[in-house]
Design a protein around this motif. Structure first.
Motif, PDB file in Angstrom:
ATOM      1  N   VAL A  48       0.837  -1.203   0.000  1.00 56.82           N
ATOM      2  CA  VAL A  48       0.000   0.000   0.000  1.00 56.82           C
ATOM      3  C   VAL A  48       0.873   1.255   0.000  1.00 56.82           C
ATOM      4  O   VAL A  48       0.642   2.196  -0.777  1.00 56.82           O
ATOM      5  N   ALA A  49       1.896   1.281   0.852  1.00 61.51           N
ATOM      6  CA  ALA A  49       2.769   2.455   0.942  1.00 61.51           C
ATOM      7  C   ALA A  49       3.552   2.661  -0.350  1.00 61.51           C
ATOM      8  O   ALA A  49       3.633   3.786  -0.870  1.00 61.51           O
ATOM      9  N   VAL A  50       4.136   1.585  -0.884  1.00 59.19           N
ATOM     10  CA  VAL A  50       4.925   1.690  -2.118  1.00 59.19           C
ATOM     11  C   VAL A  50       4.030   2.065  -3.296  1.00 59.19           C
ATOM     12  O   VAL A  50       4.400   2.898  -4.138  1.00 59.19           O
ATOM     13  N   GLY A  51       2.835   1.458  -3.369  1.00 57.83           N
ATOM     14  CA  GLY A  51       1.910   1.785  -4.455  1.00 57.83           C
ATOM     15  C   GLY A  51       1.499   3.241  -4.433  1.00 57.83           C
ATOM     16  O   GLY A  51       1.496   3.921  -5.470  1.00 57.83           O
ATOM     17  N   ALA A  52       1.167   3.749  -3.251  1.00 56.11           N
ATOM     18  CA  ALA A  52       0.785   5.163  -3.135  1.00 56.11           C
ATOM     19  C   ALA A  52       1.953   6.068  -3.516  1.00 56.11           C
ATOM     20  O   ALA A  52       1.776   7.075  -4.217  1.00 56.11           O
ATOM     21  N   ALA A  53       3.164   5.699  -3.064  1.00 54.83           N
ATOM     22  CA  ALA A  53       4.350   6.501  -3.399  1.00 54.83           C
ATOM     23  C   ALA A  53       4.597   6.518  -4.899  1.00 54.83           C
ATOM     24  O   ALA A  53       4.932   7.564  -5.476  1.00 54.83           O
ATOM     25  N   LEU A  54       4.426   5.369  -5.543  1.00 56.69           N
ATOM     26  CA  LEU A  54       4.671   5.288  -6.981  1.00 56.69           C
ATOM     27  C   LEU A  54       3.664   6.112  -7.765  1.00 56.69           C
ATOM     28  O   LEU A  54       4.019   6.832  -8.711  1.00 56.69           O
ATOM     29  N   PHE A  55       2.390   6.028  -7.386  1.00 60.41           N
ATOM     30  CA  PHE A  55       1.357   6.818  -8.067  1.00 60.41           C
ATOM     31  C   PHE A  55       1.657   8.315  -7.954  1.00 60.41           C
ATOM     32  O   PHE A  55       1.583   9.052  -8.938  1.00 60.41           O
ATOM     33  N   VAL A  56       1.970   8.759  -6.761  1.00 61.82           N
ATOM     34  CA  VAL A  56       2.236  10.181  -6.545  1.00 61.82           C
ATOM     35  C   VAL A  56       3.512  10.605  -7.266  1.00 61.82           C
ATOM     36  O   VAL A  56       3.577  11.693  -7.857  1.00 61.82           O
ATOM     37  N   ASP A  57       4.537   9.747  -7.251  1.00 58.79           N
ATOM     38  CA  ASP A  57       5.790  10.074  -7.931  1.00 58.79           C
ATOM     39  C   ASP A  57       5.585  10.201  -9.436  1.00 58.79           C
ATOM     40  O   ASP A  57       6.136  11.102 -10.078  1.00 58.79           O
ATOM     41  N   ILE A  58       4.777   9.301 -10.002  1.00 59.47           N
ATOM     42  CA  ILE A  58       4.484   9.372 -11.441  1.00 59.47           C
ATOM     43  C   ILE A  58       3.760  10.678 -11.775  1.00 59.47           C
ATOM     44  O   ILE A  58       4.096  11.378 -12.743  1.00 59.47           O
ATOM     45  N   ALA A  59       2.735  11.001 -10.969  1.00 61.00           N
ATOM     46  CA  ALA A  59       1.977  12.228 -11.210  1.00 61.00           C
ATOM     47  C   ALA A  59       2.862  13.458 -11.069  1.00 61.00           C
ATOM     48  O   ALA A  59       2.756  14.410 -11.843  1.00 61.00           O
ATOM     49  N   LEU A  60       3.769  13.426 -10.108  1.00 56.73           N
ATOM     50  CA  LEU A  60       4.672  14.555  -9.889  1.00 56.73           C
ATOM     51  C   LEU A  60       5.603  14.740 -11.079  1.00 56.73           C
ATOM     52  O   LEU A  60       5.890  15.866 -11.503  1.00 56.73           O
ATOM     53  N   ALA A  61       6.057  13.624 -11.651  1.00 55.52           N
ATOM     54  CA  ALA A  61       6.970  13.701 -12.791  1.00 55.52           C
ATOM     55  C   ALA A  61       6.264  14.156 -14.064  1.00 55.52           C
ATOM     56  O   ALA A  61       6.843  14.864 -14.886  1.00 55.52           O
ATOM     57  N   LEU A  62       5.000  13.778 -14.223  1.00 56.51           N
ATOM     58  CA  LEU A  62       4.290  14.082 -15.469  1.00 56.51           C
ATOM     59  C   LEU A  62       3.579  15.433 -15.445  1.00 56.51           C
ATOM     60  O   LEU A  62       3.498  16.116 -16.457  1.00 56.51           O
ATOM     61  N   ASP A  63       3.037  15.796 -14.261  1.00 53.72           N
ATOM     62  CA  ASP A  63       2.198  16.995 -14.219  1.00 53.72           C
ATOM     63  C   ASP A  63       2.527  17.910 -13.052  1.00 53.72           C
ATOM     64  O   ASP A  63       1.740  18.786 -12.718  1.00 53.72           O
ATOM     65  N   GLY A  64       3.623  17.700 -12.401  1.00 51.89           N
ATOM     66  CA  GLY A  64       4.027  18.584 -11.316  1.00 51.89           C
ATOM     67  C   GLY A  64       3.159  18.453 -10.089  1.00 51.89           C
ATOM     68  O   GLY A  64       2.462  17.461  -9.882  1.00 51.89           O
ATOM     69  N   ALA A  65       3.174  19.491  -9.264  1.00 53.45           N
ATOM     70  CA  ALA A  65       2.462  19.467  -7.989  1.00 53.45           C
ATOM     71  C   ALA A  65       0.958  19.318  -8.170  1.00 53.45           C
ATOM     72  O   ALA A  65       0.287  18.637  -7.381  1.00 53.45           O
ATOM     73  N   ALA A  66       0.403  19.941  -9.214  1.00 52.78           N
ATOM     74  CA  ALA A  66      -1.048  19.858  -9.437  1.00 52.78           C
ATOM     75  C   ALA A  66      -1.474  18.416  -9.702  1.00 52.78           C
ATOM     76  O   ALA A  66      -2.483  17.941  -9.167  1.00 52.78           O
ATOM     77  N   GLY A  67      -0.692  17.716 -10.512  1.00 56.14           N
ATOM     78  CA  GLY A  67      -1.003  16.314 -10.784  1.00 56.14           C
ATOM     79  C   GLY A  67      -0.869  15.451  -9.547  1.00 56.14           C
ATOM     80  O   GLY A  67      -1.678  14.547  -9.317  1.00 56.14           O
ATOM     81  N   ALA A  68       0.133  15.732  -8.736  1.00 54.33           N
ATOM     82  CA  ALA A  68       0.332  14.957  -7.510  1.00 54.33           C
ATOM     83  C   ALA A  68      -0.841  15.135  -6.555  1.00 54.33           C
ATOM     84  O   ALA A  68      -1.293  14.175  -5.923  1.00 54.33           O
ATOM     85  N   VAL A  69      -1.341  16.364  -6.452  1.00 58.60           N
ATOM     86  CA  VAL A  69      -2.472  16.629  -5.562  1.00 58.60           C
ATOM     87  C   VAL A  69      -3.700  15.849  -6.013  1.00 58.60           C
ATOM     88  O   VAL A  69      -4.434  15.273  -5.183  1.00 58.60           O
ATOM     89  N   ARG A  70      -3.949  15.801  -7.312  1.00 62.00           N
ATOM     90  CA  ARG A  70      -5.113  15.063  -7.820  1.00 62.00           C
ATOM     91  C   ARG A  70      -4.983  13.573  -7.524  1.00 62.00           C
ATOM     92  O   ARG A  70      -5.943  12.921  -7.113  1.00 62.00           O
ATOM     93  N   VAL A  71      -3.786  13.026  -7.729  1.00 57.30           N
ATOM     94  CA  VAL A  71      -3.581  11.601  -7.472  1.00 57.30           C
ATOM     95  C   VAL A  71      -3.729  11.284  -5.985  1.00 57.30           C
ATOM     96  O   VAL A  71      -4.310  10.265  -5.612  1.00 57.30           O
TER      97      VAL A  71
END
Length: 237
Positions: A48-71
């Motif tokens: 659960v922790a690694v999955g959440a980290a990976l999702f947020v990291d991907i969003a951060l890399a693709l769309d910056g802070a705004a994408g990370a917040v949505r994820v």
């Protein structure tokens, strides 16, 4: 060959640190759950922790802070479905709420790690472990006090046994309750048919561990003098 655009040493190092942090912190949370033999243990909390980290990291890399917040918003709501899978109703008790809440918190730790908030994720882990360990004695003390409200929940053990052997059965019952620190509030013995009696032991504790009570019931049912033993909750007003 567009994937080559994303292969940058800084990004890879950042992702590695985020996932490693989520793995270690999720492992610490999961170890405590595994040690207590809960439904969601070491591997589940780590995933659960690694999955959440990976999702947020991907969003951060693709769309910056705004994408990370949505994820992160989706992670918060989506983890509820996983938590619902560990909540069970058994023997009148709702079990798994704390484990489900711990999974939710593991996702929060992972999301913080994925967003490069390492210090925040470490602090979150410390408070989660404190809630699951340091608060347990306080919870047990509160739960084992009788309720002062108008409505009172009573845990009752019922035993059908041989009338001639009822004294031996009551001694075994008292020993088992003493061992698990569930002193009886009241014990009543009434005739049950021509040869048996029914023993009803009302416990002082208003909240009990189902696994402890199941062990006690199994111990009583294994006695040759006992026809049947079970436990239930009664609500008095």
């Amino acid at each position: 060959m567009k994937f080559l655009e994303h292969i940058q040493a800084d990004n890879i190092l950042d992702t590695t640190i985020s996932l490693f942090t989520a793995f270690v912190l999720g492992g610490l949370i999961g170890f405590e759950r595994q040690y207590r033999q809960r439904t969601a243990g070491l591997r589940t909390n780590v995933l659960v922790a690694v999955g959440a980290a990976l999702f947020v990291d991907i969003a951060l890399a693709l769309d910056g802070a705004a994408g990370a917040v949505r994820v992160i918003a989706y992670v918060v709501s989506g983890i509820g479905f996983l938590g619902a899978g560990v909540i069970m109703r058994q023997e009148g008790n709702i079990q798994g709420l704390n484990t489900a809440a711990t999974l939710w918190c593991s996702a929060a730790v992972g999301a913080a790690a994925g967003a490069d908030l390492v210090i925040e994720s470490v602090l979150g882990t410390a408070f989660i472990l404190a809630a699951n360990t340091l608060l347990r004695p306080i919870v047990h003390v509160i739960d084992r006090r009788p309720l002062d409200d108008e409505a009172e929940i009573l845990n009752v053990i019922s035993i059908i046994c041989d009338r001639q052997q009822s004294k031996l059965v009551m001694e075994q019952l008292n020993l088992a309750l003493l061992q698990y620190n569930y002193p009886p509030k009241d014990i009543e013995v009434e005739p049950f048919g021509n040869l048996d009696v029914q023993i009803e032991a009302t416990l002082i504790a208003t909240s009990i561990e189902a696994k402890d009570m199941n062990i006690i019931i199994d111990l009583l049912n294994d006695m040759p003098q006992v026809r049947h033993a079970y436990w239930d909750k009664n609500i008095t007003v």
